[in-house]
Write a protein that holds these residues in place. Structure first.
Motif, short mmCIF file in Angstrom:
data_model
loop_
_atom_site.label_atom_id
_atom_site.label_comp_id
_atom_site.label_asym_id
_atom_site.label_seq_id
_atom_site.Cartn_x
_atom_site.Cartn_y
_atom_site.Cartn_z
N MET A 297 7.19 2.28 10.24
CA MET A 297 6.07 1.37 10.40
C MET A 297 6.55 -0.08 10.53
N GLN A 298 7.52 -0.47 9.71
CA GLN A 298 8.02 -1.84 9.78
C GLN A 298 8.68 -2.13 11.12
N GLU A 299 9.41 -1.17 11.65
CA GLU A 299 10.04 -1.36 12.96
C GLU A 299 8.99 -1.50 14.05
N THR A 300 7.92 -0.74 13.93
CA THR A 300 6.84 -0.84 14.91
C THR A 300 6.19 -2.22 14.86
N ALA B 278 4.27 15.05 4.36
CA ALA B 278 4.63 14.73 5.74
C ALA B 278 3.61 13.83 6.42
N LYS B 279 2.40 13.80 5.89
CA LYS B 279 1.36 12.95 6.48
C LYS B 279 1.45 11.50 6.01
N ILE B 280 2.28 11.25 5.00
CA ILE B 280 2.43 9.87 4.51
C ILE B 280 3.24 9.08 5.53
N PRO B 281 2.75 7.95 6.01
CA PRO B 281 3.50 7.16 7.01
C PRO B 281 4.85 6.72 6.47
N ALA B 282 5.87 6.82 7.30
CA ALA B 282 7.21 6.37 6.91
C ALA B 282 7.26 4.85 6.94
N GLU B 283 7.64 4.26 5.81
CA GLU B 283 7.62 2.80 5.70
C GLU B 283 8.57 2.14 6.69
N GLY B 284 9.78 2.70 6.83
CA GLY B 284 10.76 2.11 7.74
C GLY B 284 10.29 2.14 9.19
N ILE C 85 -1.13 -14.08 21.57
CA ILE C 85 -1.45 -13.93 20.15
C ILE C 85 -2.45 -12.79 19.95
N ASP C 86 -3.45 -12.73 20.82
CA ASP C 86 -4.44 -11.65 20.73
C ASP C 86 -3.77 -10.29 20.93
N GLU C 87 -2.83 -10.22 21.86
CA GLU C 87 -2.13 -8.96 22.11
C GLU C 87 -1.29 -8.57 20.89
N ALA C 88 -0.63 -9.55 20.29
CA ALA C 88 0.18 -9.26 19.10
C ALA C 88 -0.71 -8.80 17.95
N PHE C 89 -1.87 -9.44 17.80
CA PHE C 89 -2.80 -9.05 16.74
C PHE C 89 -3.32 -7.64 16.97
N ASP C 90 -3.66 -7.33 18.22
CA ASP C 90 -4.14 -5.98 18.54
C ASP C 90 -3.07 -4.93 18.24
N CYS C 91 -1.83 -5.26 18.60
CA CYS C 91 -0.72 -4.34 18.34
C CYS C 91 -0.56 -4.12 16.83
N TYR C 92 -0.62 -5.20 16.09
CA TYR C 92 -0.47 -5.12 14.63
C TYR C 92 -1.64 -4.38 14.00
N SER C 93 -2.85 -4.80 14.37
CA SER C 93 -4.03 -4.23 13.72
C SER C 93 -4.17 -2.74 14.00
N THR C 94 -3.80 -2.33 15.22
CA THR C 94 -3.87 -0.90 15.55
C THR C 94 -2.96 -0.09 14.64
N ASN C 95 -1.73 -0.55 14.49
CA ASN C 95 -0.78 0.18 13.65
C ASN C 95 -1.14 0.09 12.17
N VAL C 96 -1.61 -1.08 11.75
CA VAL C 96 -1.99 -1.23 10.34
C VAL C 96 -3.21 -0.36 10.04
N TYR C 97 -4.18 -0.35 10.94
CA TYR C 97 -5.37 0.47 10.74
C TYR C 97 -5.00 1.95 10.65
N GLN C 98 -4.12 2.38 11.55
CA GLN C 98 -3.70 3.78 11.51
C GLN C 98 -2.99 4.11 10.20
N THR C 99 -2.20 3.16 9.71
CA THR C 99 -1.49 3.38 8.44
C THR C 99 -2.47 3.49 7.28
N LYS D 1 0.83 -1.21 0.00
CA LYS D 1 0.00 0.00 0.00
C LYS D 1 0.86 1.26 0.00
N LEU D 2 1.92 1.27 0.81
CA LEU D 2 2.79 2.44 0.86
C LEU D 2 3.55 2.62 -0.45
N ASP D 3 3.99 1.51 -1.05
CA ASP D 3 4.68 1.60 -2.34
C ASP D 3 3.74 2.13 -3.42
#
Length: 312
Positions: free
Chosen positions: A121-124, A113-119, A213-227, A86-88
């Motif tokens: 995001m990946q680190e997060t 500046a509002k475009i999420p930085a890919e690097g 696993i649920d915590e990891a999914f929540d962490c991922y989905s939150t950041n992915v949704y924001q992106t 999506k970022l590409d």
């Protein structure tokens, strides 16, 4: 009980030819002795194999939990690939617009500046997975310790007790069997009680793993949704900016609810390209007729400052 085939002489006759005729050489092979396990040893061997199979099954249970946890994390990690794509796509879409200059360049620069930085995001996202892996490690410690105790009992108490029984009672089958049965009974009791503990510990570990696993999914989905939200927001802002929807007030005789104060007709006038000190300029309205309901003119300077004029 031993079955002994003794004093078996195998006669090997080697026929050799010579000038004097045929001679026979007789070679006697060593005595052959064959043994089969006694009934008691078969009895011990059967239980030993059962104990070994039981231990291997517990090892498989631990490995299954580890493998399933890793597989579920890999499914979550797949979202990082989607984010990359999506970022590409976003960069491929808006990077060429900067080369067009004018309003396109201005709008992309304004909201880049509002475009999420890919690097970043990946680190997060990597942090989400790394944390989930670290939290999983201690979950199986209790079950692993219990299995280790079972293995130690089998390799030491059980094996040594069987050796001791054979050493003391090998000549007396009844006593040998009684001694072996007692050792097998103790090991079976130890296996049963500790296996129940192991199963209880595995149940707790699996429940805790599901939570991680649920915590990891929540962490991922939150950041992915924001992106994804940021991608949609930036796309809309740049497109509206290029279309002139940000700067043009409502035009006459237009439904405010349909256009929301944005004029769809716009043009860019680069002030830096014209000699404003001259008495004449190129007519910027050439080609515009009275059927055009409204017109937005963007006066662009070298610093990309825009002065907005709406003509009705």
């Amino acid at each position: 009980m031993q079955l002994v085939l003794a004093n078996i002489a195998i006669v090997l006759i080697i026929m050799a030819g010579s000038s004097r005729g045929v001679e026979s050489n007789i070679v006697l092979m060593p005595e052959a002795r064959f043994e089969t396990p006694s009934k008691v040893e078969n009895y011990i061997l059967q239980h030993q194999r059962q104990f070994e199979d039981h231990i291997r099954g517990m090892d498989r249970d631990l490995n299954d939990v580890r493998s399933k946890y890793e597989m579920r994390l890999e499914v979550i990690q797949f979202y990082s690939t989607v984010v990359d794509v999506k970022l590409d796509d976003l960069q491929d879409r808006f990077d060429p617009m900067e080369m067009l200059g004018g309003i396109h360049d201005y709008c992309v620069q304004k909201y880049r500046a509002k475009i999420p930085a890919e690097g970043v995001m990946q680190e997060t996202l990597k942090t989400c997975i790394s944390k989930a892996k670290q939290l999983f490690v201690p979950l199986l410690n209790s079950a692993e310790n219990t299995l280790r105790n079972i293995k130690n009992h089998f390799n030491n108490q059980f094996i040594n007790s069987m050796k001791e029984c054979k050493k003391r009672h090998e000549k007396n089958e009844t006593k040998y069997h009684s001694c072996a049965a007692e050792g097998i009974k103790k090991t079976s009791t130890f296996f049963t009680s500790n296996t129940n503990i192991f199963l209880s510990q595995m149940t707790i570990a699996e429940c805790s793993a599901n939570t991680k696993i649920d915590e990891a999914f929540d962490c991922y989905s939150t950041n992915v949704y924001q992106t994804f939200t940021s991608i949609g927001e930036v796309t809309g802002l740049i497109e509206n900016c290029v279309a002139g929807h940000e700067v043009c007030p409502p035009c006459a005789n237009e439904d405010p609810n349909s256009i929301k104060g944005r004029c769809p007709y716009q043009m860019a006038w680069h002030l830096a390209d014209d000699d404003l000190t001259g008495e004449k300029i190129v007519n910027p309205f050439k080609g515009v007729n009275n059927t055009t309901p409204c017109l937005q003119i963007n006066f662009i300077t070298k610093d990309l400052d825009i002065e907005k004029v709406a003509l009705v």
